[in-house]
Scaffold this motif. Structure first.
Motif, PDB file in Angstrom:
ATOM      1  N   GLU A  10       0.694  -1.203   0.083  1.00 12.69           N
ATOM      2  CA  GLU A  10      -0.094   0.028   0.009  1.00 12.69           C
ATOM      3  C   GLU A  10       0.827   1.333   0.043  1.00 12.69           C
ATOM      4  OE1 GLU A  10      -3.268   0.604  -0.185  1.00 12.69           O
ATOM      5  OE2 GLU A  10      -3.358  -1.593  -0.721  1.00 12.69           O
ATOM      6  N   THR A  11       2.222   1.222   0.318  1.00 13.82           N
ATOM      7  CA  THR A  11       3.277   2.298   0.478  1.00 13.82           C
ATOM      8  C   THR A  11       4.039   2.475  -0.858  1.00 13.82           C
ATOM      9  OG1 THR A  11       2.812   1.707   2.845  1.00 13.82           O
ATOM     10  CG2 THR A  11       4.289   3.495   2.236  1.00 13.82           C
ATOM     11  N   ILE A  12       3.891   3.870  -1.022  1.00 11.30           N
ATOM     12  CA  ILE A  12       4.932   4.339  -2.200  1.00 11.30           C
ATOM     13  C   ILE A  12       5.793   5.506  -1.656  1.00 11.30           C
ATOM     14  CG2 ILE A  12       4.873   5.592  -4.721  1.00 11.30           C
ATOM     15  CD1 ILE A  12       2.405   3.804  -5.138  1.00 11.30           C
ATOM     16  N   LEU A  13       7.055   5.311  -1.873  1.00 14.04           N
ATOM     17  CA  LEU A  13       8.008   6.308  -1.647  1.00 14.04           C
ATOM     18  C   LEU A  13       8.035   7.356  -3.086  1.00 14.04           C
ATOM     19  CD1 LEU A  13      10.587   7.707  -0.034  1.00 14.04           C
ATOM     20  CD2 LEU A  13      11.883   6.131  -1.193  1.00 14.04           C
ATOM     21  N   THR A  14       7.757   8.460  -2.983  1.00 14.66           N
ATOM     22  CA  THR A  14       7.770   9.569  -4.069  1.00 14.66           C
ATOM     23  C   THR A  14       8.244  10.736  -3.886  1.00 14.66           C
ATOM     24  OG1 THR A  14       6.136  10.459  -5.773  1.00 14.66           O
ATOM     25  CG2 THR A  14       5.378   9.973  -3.421  1.00 14.66           C
ATOM     26  N   THR A  15       8.814  11.398  -4.794  1.00 16.65           N
ATOM     27  CA  THR A  15       9.071  12.832  -4.957  1.00 16.65           C
ATOM     28  C   THR A  15       7.624  13.603  -4.734  1.00 16.65           C
ATOM     29  OG1 THR A  15       9.014  12.889  -7.425  1.00 16.65           O
ATOM     30  CG2 THR A  15      10.978  12.653  -6.463  1.00 16.65           C
ATOM     31  N   GLU A  16       7.718  14.756  -4.139  1.00 11.42           N
ATOM     32  CA  GLU A  16       6.545  15.587  -4.352  1.00 11.42           C
ATOM     33  C   GLU A  16       6.129  16.004  -5.514  1.00 11.42           C
ATOM     34  OE1 GLU A  16       6.080  18.416  -1.013  1.00 11.42           O
ATOM     35  OE2 GLU A  16       7.375  17.470   0.247  1.00 11.42           O
ATOM     36  N   ARG A  17       6.944  16.107  -6.612  1.00  8.06           N
ATOM     37  CA  ARG A  17       6.365  16.775  -8.027  1.00  8.06           C
ATOM     38  C   ARG A  17       5.861  15.635  -8.603  1.00  8.06           C
ATOM     39  NH1 ARG A  17      12.795  16.636  -9.894  1.00  8.06           N
ATOM     40  NH2 ARG A  17      13.056  14.545  -9.999  1.00  8.06           N
ATOM     41  N   LEU A  18       6.122  14.359  -8.256  1.00 14.46           N
ATOM     42  CA  LEU A  18       5.452  13.290  -8.911  1.00 14.46           C
ATOM     43  C   LEU A  18       3.993  12.931  -8.326  1.00 14.46           C
ATOM     44  CD1 LEU A  18       4.825  11.143 -11.140  1.00 14.46           C
ATOM     45  CD2 LEU A  18       6.211   9.584  -9.686  1.00 14.46           C
ATOM     46  N   ALA A  67      12.606  13.588   1.283  1.00 14.61           N
ATOM     47  CA  ALA A  67      13.033  14.946   1.816  1.00 14.61           C
ATOM     48  C   ALA A  67      13.474  15.886   0.673  1.00 14.61           C
ATOM     49  CB  ALA A  67      13.924  14.741   2.677  1.00 14.61           C
ATOM     50  N   GLU A  68      13.301  17.283   1.072  1.00 10.87           N
ATOM     51  CA  GLU A  68      13.405  18.190   0.190  1.00 10.87           C
ATOM     52  C   GLU A  68      14.942  18.202  -0.324  1.00 10.87           C
ATOM     53  OE1 GLU A  68      12.101  22.009   1.241  1.00 10.87           O
ATOM     54  OE2 GLU A  68      13.178  22.844  -0.185  1.00 10.87           O
ATOM     55  N   GLY A  69      15.240  18.240  -1.625  1.00 11.67           N
ATOM     56  CA  GLY A  69      16.577  18.380  -1.934  1.00 11.67           C
ATOM     57  C   GLY A  69      17.155  16.888  -2.113  1.00 11.67           C
ATOM     58  N   GLU A  89      15.557  14.360  -3.868  1.00 15.14           N
ATOM     59  CA  GLU A  89      14.668  13.524  -5.133  1.00 15.14           C
ATOM     60  C   GLU A  89      15.319  12.381  -5.688  1.00 15.14           C
ATOM     61  OE1 GLU A  89      14.940  16.952  -4.466  1.00 15.14           O
ATOM     62  OE2 GLU A  89      12.862  17.427  -4.068  1.00 15.14           O
ATOM     63  N   ALA A  90      16.426  12.705  -5.841  1.00 16.21           N
ATOM     64  CA  ALA A  90      17.530  11.647  -6.511  1.00 16.21           C
ATOM     65  C   ALA A  90      17.325  10.286  -5.648  1.00 16.21           C
ATOM     66  CB  ALA A  90      18.855  12.073  -6.464  1.00 16.21           C
ATOM     67  N   CYS A  91      16.818   9.935  -4.486  1.00 17.11           N
ATOM     68  CA  CYS A  91      16.771   8.803  -3.928  1.00 17.11           C
ATOM     69  C   CYS A  91      15.398   8.138  -4.041  1.00 17.11           C
ATOM     70  CB  CYS A  91      17.184   8.968  -2.422  1.00 17.11           C
ATOM     71  SG  CYS A  91      16.100   9.388  -1.317  1.00 17.11           S
ATOM     72  N   ALA A  92      14.512   8.712  -4.734  1.00 15.10           N
ATOM     73  CA  ALA A  92      13.052   7.882  -4.915  1.00 15.10           C
ATOM     74  C   ALA A  92      13.264   6.749  -5.718  1.00 15.10           C
ATOM     75  CB  ALA A  92      12.142   8.872  -5.762  1.00 15.10           C
ATOM     76  N   ASN A  93      14.223   6.635  -6.325  1.00 13.06           N
ATOM     77  CA  ASN A  93      14.487   5.322  -7.199  1.00 13.06           C
ATOM     78  C   ASN A  93      15.211   4.428  -6.104  1.00 13.06           C
ATOM     79  OD1 ASN A  93      16.202   3.294  -8.829  1.00 13.06           O
ATOM     80  ND2 ASN A  93      14.325   3.735 -10.227  1.00 13.06           N
ATOM     81  N   THR A  94      14.468   3.664  -5.406  1.00 15.04           N
ATOM     82  CA  THR A  94      14.951   2.687  -4.282  1.00 15.04           C
ATOM     83  C   THR A  94      14.028   1.458  -4.371  1.00 15.04           C
ATOM     84  OG1 THR A  94      15.270   4.411  -2.770  1.00 15.04           O
ATOM     85  CG2 THR A  94      14.086   2.491  -1.740  1.00 15.04           C
ATOM     86  N   ILE A  95      14.474   0.404  -3.752  1.00 13.61           N
ATOM     87  CA  ILE A  95      13.560  -0.882  -4.109  1.00 13.61           C
ATOM     88  C   ILE A  95      13.408  -1.620  -2.645  1.00 13.61           C
ATOM     89  CG2 ILE A  95      14.091  -1.477  -6.473  1.00 13.61           C
ATOM     90  CD1 ILE A  95      16.126  -3.575  -5.292  1.00 13.61           C
ATOM     91  N   ARG A  96      12.139  -2.092  -2.488  1.00 15.99           N
ATOM     92  CA  ARG A  96      11.928  -2.914  -1.400  1.00 15.99           C
ATOM     93  C   ARG A  96      12.160  -4.578  -1.926  1.00 15.99           C
ATOM     94  NH1 ARG A  96       8.949  -7.591  -0.081  1.00 15.99           N
ATOM     95  NH2 ARG A  96       7.437  -6.839  -1.703  1.00 15.99           N
ATOM     96  N   PHE A  97      13.205  -5.070  -1.350  1.00 10.04           N
ATOM     97  CA  PHE A  97      13.288  -6.468  -1.693  1.00 10.04           C
ATOM     98  C   PHE A  97      13.323  -7.299  -0.704  1.00 10.04           C
ATOM     99  CE2 PHE A  97      16.186  -9.981  -3.534  1.00 10.04           C
ATOM    100  CZ  PHE A  97      15.290 -10.307  -4.410  1.00 10.04           C
ATOM    101  N   ASN A  98      12.344  -7.965  -0.481  1.00 10.45           N
ATOM    102  CA  ASN A  98      12.027  -8.939   0.815  1.00 10.45           C
ATOM    103  C   ASN A  98      12.018  -8.047   1.958  1.00 10.45           C
ATOM    104  OD1 ASN A  98      11.288 -10.941  -1.295  1.00 10.45           O
ATOM    105  ND2 ASN A  98      13.550 -11.914  -1.089  1.00 10.45           N
ATOM    106  N   ASP A  99      12.852  -8.494   3.009  1.00  8.93           N
ATOM    107  CA  ASP A  99      12.822  -7.936   4.163  1.00  8.93           C
ATOM    108  C   ASP A  99      13.616  -6.337   4.270  1.00  8.93           C
ATOM    109  OD1 ASP A  99      11.167  -9.744   5.238  1.00  8.93           O
ATOM    110  OD2 ASP A  99      12.768 -10.965   5.591  1.00  8.93           O
ATOM    111  N   PRO A 122      19.866   4.383  -2.561  1.00 13.07           N
ATOM    112  CA  PRO A 122      21.251   5.050  -2.822  1.00 13.07           C
ATOM    113  C   PRO A 122      21.818   5.634  -1.496  1.00 13.07           C
ATOM    114  CG  PRO A 122      19.384   6.048  -4.234  1.00 13.07           C
ATOM    115  CD  PRO A 122      18.987   4.877  -3.324  1.00 13.07           C
ATOM    116  N   ALA A 123      23.241   5.437  -1.392  1.00 10.13           N
ATOM    117  CA  ALA A 123      23.792   6.203  -0.321  1.00 10.13           C
ATOM    118  C   ALA A 123      23.808   7.756  -0.565  1.00 10.13           C
ATOM    119  CB  ALA A 123      25.043   5.575  -0.007  1.00 10.13           C
ATOM    120  N   GLY A 124      23.656   8.216   0.781  1.00  9.44           N
ATOM    121  CA  GLY A 124      23.967   9.814   0.598  1.00  9.44           C
ATOM    122  C   GLY A 124      22.638  10.468   0.902  1.00  9.44           C
ATOM    123  N   PHE A 125      21.539  10.186   1.263  1.00 10.00           N
ATOM    124  CA  PHE A 125      20.155  10.882   1.367  1.00 10.00           C
ATOM    125  C   PHE A 125      19.772  10.574   3.016  1.00 10.00           C
ATOM    126  CE2 PHE A 125      20.904   9.699  -2.916  1.00 10.00           C
ATOM    127  CZ  PHE A 125      20.801  10.832  -3.709  1.00 10.00           C
TER     128      PHE A 125
END
Ligand code: CIR
Length: 254
Positions: free
Chosen positions: A173-181, A196-198, A200-210, A215-218
Motif C-alpha cells: 500500500e505504500t509508495i516512496l515518491t517525490t513531491e513533484r510526482l 525529503a526536500e533536495g 529527490e534523487a533517492c526516490a528510485n529505491t527498491i523494497r526487496f523482501n525484508d 542509494p547512499a547519501g540521502f
C-alpha cells in the motif's frame, strides 16, 4: 510478496559511453563494479537467487537490466526500449527469461522501458515518457490482460527519465515518491512517503523482501524510512547516478 529471483548484468567498460541527460563526469568502472557487488550481495542476503549475466560491451547501458523486461509472477514481457542504442538489449535478455519462465511474451509495436512501470498489488502503472509511448502502453495492456492485470497510464514528469526515477513501491500500500510526482495525483488511494526536500534523487529505491535498498547519501529520507519501520541498506550509487540510474534499474526481480 516475496521475491525468489533477481537478474543482474555486469557493467562493461563501455559504460563510459552510457546515456545521460546531463554530463556530470565519466563513470568509473572499478567503483561501479564495487557498488554492483554490494548490491548483489544485499539481494542475496534476503535468500533470493541472483542470476548474474555477463557484461555486454556492445550495449553501454546494459547494466540497467530493468528496462528490458517486466517480470510478473505469471510470466514475463520483453520490452521494446525507446532509446535506439538500447533496443537490442531486450533480445539479449529474452533467452534468460525463457529459461526461468513458462510464458514469455514481447512488446512488438511502440516502445516501453521497464523503468516506466510500477507494479503494485492492484494494478500496473505505466508512465508515458521520452522512452515509453502510447502504442507501447496499449500493447503492454493487451499482453498483461491475459493474466488479469489492469494497466493505468500516467505521466512521467517532464525532464524526468523514467516514471520510477521518481517513485518506488515499499509495500502493498505504500509508495516512496517525490513531491513533484505525487502532485499529479497518480498515487491517490495509496499511502505515500515523500522524499525529503533536495533528496529527490533517492526516490528510485527498491523494497526487496525484508530490506529496502536505497542509494547512499540521502540521510533525511533514510531517517523517514527507518522511522516508518523499514530495514534500510544504503548502497553506493555515485557512478550509476552519472547515467541517471538508481536501485531499481540494476535488476529484474520476481
Ligand atoms: C538510460 O538513459 O537509459 C540509462 N543511462 C539509465 C537507465 C536507468 N534505468 C531505469 O531507471 N530503469
Amino acid at each position: 510478496f516475496r521475491f525468489t529471483h533477481a537478474i543482474t548484468r555486469a557493467p562493461a567498460p563501455s559504460i563510459v559511453d552510457g546515456l545521460r541527460a546531463v554530463d556530470t563526469g565519466t563513470p568509473d568502472l572499478a567503483v561501479m563494479q564495487a557498488h554492483h557487488a554490494d548490491y548483489i550481495a544485499t539481494l542475496r542476503e534476503t535468500g533470493a537467487t541472483v542470476v548474474e549475466l555477463p557484461a555486454l560491451p556492445a550495449y553501454p547501458d546494459s547494466v540497467f537490466v530493468e528496462d528490458t523486461a517486466l517480470c510478473l509472477p505469471e510470466g514475463a514481457v520483453v520490452m521494446r526500449p525507446g532509446a535506439p542504442s538500447r533496443l537490442g538489449e531486450a533480445a539479449e535478455m529474452a533467452p534468460t527469461l525463457r529459461a526461468l519462465y513458462g510464458e514469455v511474451v514481447a512488446i512488438e509495436s511502440g516502445h516501453v522501458e521497464g523503468g516506466d512501470i510500477l507494479t503494485t498489488e492492484r494494478e500496473i502503472l505505466v508512465g508515458r515518457s521520452a522512452r515509453t509511448d502510447a502504442d507501447g502502453v496499449a500493447e503492454l495492456a493487451r499482453l498483461t490482460a491475459r493474466w488479469g492485470y489492469a494497466v493505468r497510464e500516467v505521466e512521467t514528469p517532464p525532464g524526468v527519465l523514467h516514471f520510477k526515477t521518481d517513485c518506488s513501491l515499499l509495500d502493498a500500500e505504500t509508495i516512496l515518491t517525490t513531491e513533484r510526482l505525487a502532485a499529479s495525483g497518480c498515487f491517490d488511494g495509496y499511502k505515500v512517503i515523500h522524499t525529503a526536500e533536495g533528496e529527490e534523487a533517492c526516490a528510485n529505491t527498491i523494497r526487496f523482501n525484508d530490506l529496502v535498498l536505497m542509494p547512499a547519501g540521502f540521510p533525511k529520507t533514510a531517517e523517514r524510512l527507518a522511522a516508518a519501520g523499514y530495514d534500510i541498506r544504503q548502497i553506493g550509487n555515485s557512478e550509476c547516478a552519472k547515467l541517471d540510474g538508481g536501485m531499481s534499474c540494476l535488476s529484474l526481480r520476481f
